[in-house]
Design an enzyme around this catalytic site. Structure first.
Site, short mmCIF file in Angstrom:
data_model
loop_
_atom_site.label_atom_id
_atom_site.label_comp_id
_atom_site.label_asym_id
_atom_site.label_seq_id
_atom_site.Cartn_x
_atom_site.Cartn_y
_atom_site.Cartn_z
N ARG A 29 4.43 -9.24 -27.07
CA ARG A 29 5.22 -9.41 -28.13
C ARG A 29 6.78 -8.79 -28.00
NH1 ARG A 29 1.25 -5.13 -31.20
NH2 ARG A 29 0.90 -4.58 -28.98
N LYS A 42 -5.63 7.91 -30.93
CA LYS A 42 -4.56 8.34 -30.13
C LYS A 42 -4.74 9.79 -29.28
CE LYS A 42 -1.85 5.03 -31.75
NZ LYS A 42 -2.44 4.08 -32.69
N ASN A 62 -6.47 -0.16 -27.58
CA ASN A 62 -6.93 -0.75 -28.92
C ASN A 62 -8.59 -0.89 -28.81
OD1 ASN A 62 -4.49 -0.98 -30.87
ND2 ASN A 62 -3.88 -2.17 -28.94
P1 ADP Z 1 -0.40 1.26 -33.62
O1 ADP Z 1 -1.94 1.50 -33.52
O2 ADP Z 1 0.13 1.32 -35.00
O3 ADP Z 1 -0.14 0.04 -32.90
P2 ADP Z 1 1.00 2.16 -31.33
O4 ADP Z 1 0.65 3.21 -30.49
O5 ADP Z 1 0.88 0.37 -30.79
O6 ADP Z 1 0.37 2.19 -32.70
O7 ADP Z 1 2.63 2.15 -31.82
C1 ADP Z 1 3.11 1.17 -32.40
C2 ADP Z 1 4.83 0.57 -32.12
O8 ADP Z 1 5.40 1.92 -31.82
C3 ADP Z 1 4.26 0.17 -30.68
O9 ADP Z 1 4.01 -1.17 -30.62
C4 ADP Z 1 5.62 0.30 -29.80
O10 ADP Z 1 6.55 -0.70 -30.33
C5 ADP Z 1 6.26 1.54 -30.57
N1 ADP Z 1 5.88 2.85 -29.63
C6 ADP Z 1 4.50 3.53 -29.73
N2 ADP Z 1 4.61 4.45 -28.69
C7 ADP Z 1 5.69 4.36 -28.15
C8 ADP Z 1 6.26 5.20 -26.98
N3 ADP Z 1 5.74 6.13 -26.32
N4 ADP Z 1 7.44 4.85 -26.67
C9 ADP Z 1 8.25 4.03 -27.29
N5 ADP Z 1 7.69 3.09 -28.28
C10 ADP Z 1 6.58 3.33 -28.61
MG MG Z 2 -0.26 -0.93 -31.06
#
Ligand code: ADP
Ligand code: MG
Length: 501
Positions: free
Chosen positions: A477, A334, A151
């Protein structure tokens, strides 16, 4: 759910600790679900009753990676050509949001070209948070951290997390506290903002002595920090704690404004050839925004009209130090995470081979979509949909697609539409027992997984000095194993702290 007397007492004590120390979020109206912020009614943030088991070595590794990631973000943001070319497919597939950010970045570059000089402010503040989940083993001790995302804008929960650590330390038996590492996120983030304002004031003194104009107004106008916020934000305690820390520990003022407020009321005037960002302070006097810290602006919902984009542009083109500027913001996409994970790309953005090795060790499988021939990637995902996550260029939780939704989306989208997404290997963390509390009761007891975020703070000049570069703290978390998504504000996850094993 049957709850023992002991648990009830513990929930009561923990909830009281939260209220006494401000681990709070704005309450929502029980009927309409609308935030009650205007009424200043708060309730304890969702939290884990006990600290969550986490690998000691993975924790150390995540901290070790923070400074190399600080450098990497800065180096990528400095290479505008690579950055804008790597994001192009996503900007086309997601023209309303990523496309608008890229447009803003291009406007900055066009102005530089027109003026034949770099933009007014070359220093940028990064308050970054790299998020990890454990992978590769059923045992917490031996699993390794894989990066979920990095982030670069509005990384939240630093202040509440610092307090959750203290709550868990308080509730533990005295001799069990050694495994609960201290958490300096709140102090570290406040220090980053204060250092950025100090840098702005230093530059301002130089500008004053070199400016030939009448500066009577400028010399009497204070520079302060502006936090850009969402209207009706429920996570304001986490945010305002920074405001209070800045005032109490650094003698620095912070005011809160929405993107719309900035569009309506902010002007360019004064020093830096008239590019200082002037606003009216809460007391009605003129103030200068020395540092603009975004806790909004990361989702298209924050830009319901061109007015909000105008607010963003006024800040971007001003002399204020931005946290982040539009280039740092784009580095957090991303699509850029995926592009950096491609073979042979990362090295050019790392300060050493060791850094490259370290950072790439935490990359999960990341695959481009809508970018050239992606038929093999699509096939691979359709053959094993449970092994992947389909991710759009969005922040804030609740946007990813899993399982059947992933299959449906991949079957329906055109090649160009797929460009707005990346495909990511699903990380499979080992589970551990947890009790999750919301609204004064245990709403889930059972297998949990967790996500660790480490905050990196960095203040750097494009093409120049590194003024600040630190790993400052963390967030943990926890969520039930049955929940795919992760945000606390989005309602999926619960604040916890790591118990190192
Ligand atoms: P955001 O920007 O919405 O926070 P994230 O990439 O953090 O996007 O994805 C949101 C949530 O989805 C993460 O906090 C995690 O719990 C789940 N997540 C994201 N990518 C993965 C992954 N590659 N494998 C398993 N869970 C994932
Ligand atoms: Mg996230």
């Amino acid at each position: 759910m049957a709850t023992t007397a002991e648990t009830i007492t513990l929930v009561e004590t923990a909830s009281s600790w939260c209220s006494s120390h401000g681990i709070l979020m704005g309450a929502r109206d029980r009927l309409t679900k609308e935030p009650l912020m205007g009424k200043y009614i708060f309730e304890p943030a969702p939290f884990s009753l006990f600290p969550t088991l986490f690998s000691k070595s993975a924790f150390a590794l995540a901290y070790q990676m923070a400074k190399p990631f600080n450098s990497m973000v800065h180096n990528v943001a400095s290479d505008k050509e690579w950055l804008l070319s790597a994001i192009q497919v996503a900007a086309q597939g997601d023209s309303d949001f990523t496309g608008r950010l890229v447009q803003l970045a291009q406007e900055v570059l066009a102005r530089e070209a027109r003026n034949q000089q770099p933009r007014a402010q070359k220093v940028v503040l990064g308050i970054l948070r790299s998020d990890y989940m454990l992978h590769g083993s059923d045992s917490i001790e031996t699993a390794i951290p894989l990066q979920v995302e990095l982030n670069t804008i509005a990384s939240s929960f630093g202040c509440l997390s610092s307090k959750v650590t203290k709550m868990h330390q308080n509730l533990q038996h005295l001799n069990d506290r050694n495994d609960l590492p201290d958490n300096g996120a709140a102090q570290g983030i406040a220090n980053g903002l204060a250092t950025a304002l100090q840098e702005y004031n230093r530059q301002r003194t130089l500008q004053l002595t070199s400016a030939a104009t009448d500066n009577t107004n400028t010399t009497t106008t204070d520079a302060l920090v502006v936090m850009v916020v969402q209207p009706g934000e429920t996570n304001s305690c986490d945010q305002r704690d920074l405001e209070f820390l800045l005032k109490e520990e650094h003698g620095v003022r912070l005011i809160r404004r929405t993107l719309e407020d900035l569009a309506v009321a902010a002007t360019h005037q004064g020093l830096w050839d008239g590019l200082e960002l002037y606003l009216t302070g809460d007391d009605g006097t003129d103030v200068v925004a020395g540092v603009v810290y975004y806790r909004a602006g990361y989702t298209p919902n924050d830009y319901p009209s061109d007015v909000e984009w105008a607010g963003r542009a006024i800040v971007e083109h001003s002399a204020a130090i931005k946290c982040p500027d539009v280039f740092y913001h784009i580095v957090g996409a991303k699509k850029i995470q995926q592009a950096l994970a491609q073979q042979g790309v990362l090295r050019q953005f790392c300060d050493s081979n060791e850094d490259e090795e370290l950072l790439s060790s935490c990359f999960a499988g990341l695959y481009a979509l809508g970018d050239g021939d992606d038929s093999q990637v699509v096939e691979m995902a359709l053959a094993n949909p449970h092994g992947y996550v389909l991710k759009p260029q969005r922040e804030g939780g609740g946007n990813n697609l899993y399982d059947d939704d992933l299959v449906q989306a991949l079957k329906q989208m055109s090649h160009a539409e797929r460009g707005a997404f990346i495909l990511m290997e699903k990380i499979c963390p080992p589970s551990t027992e947890g009790s999750l509390v919301r609204g004064g009761e245990v709403v889930y007891k059972g297998d949990c997984v967790c996500e660790l975020g480490v905050f990196g703070v960095t203040l750097r000049e494009y093409g120049g000095r590194t003024i600040l570069d630190k790993a400052v703290g963390h967030i943990l978390r926890a969520k039930s194993v049955t929940t795919d998504e992760g945000g606390v504000a989005a309602g999926y996850a619960f604040l916890s702290s790591p118990k190192l094993v």
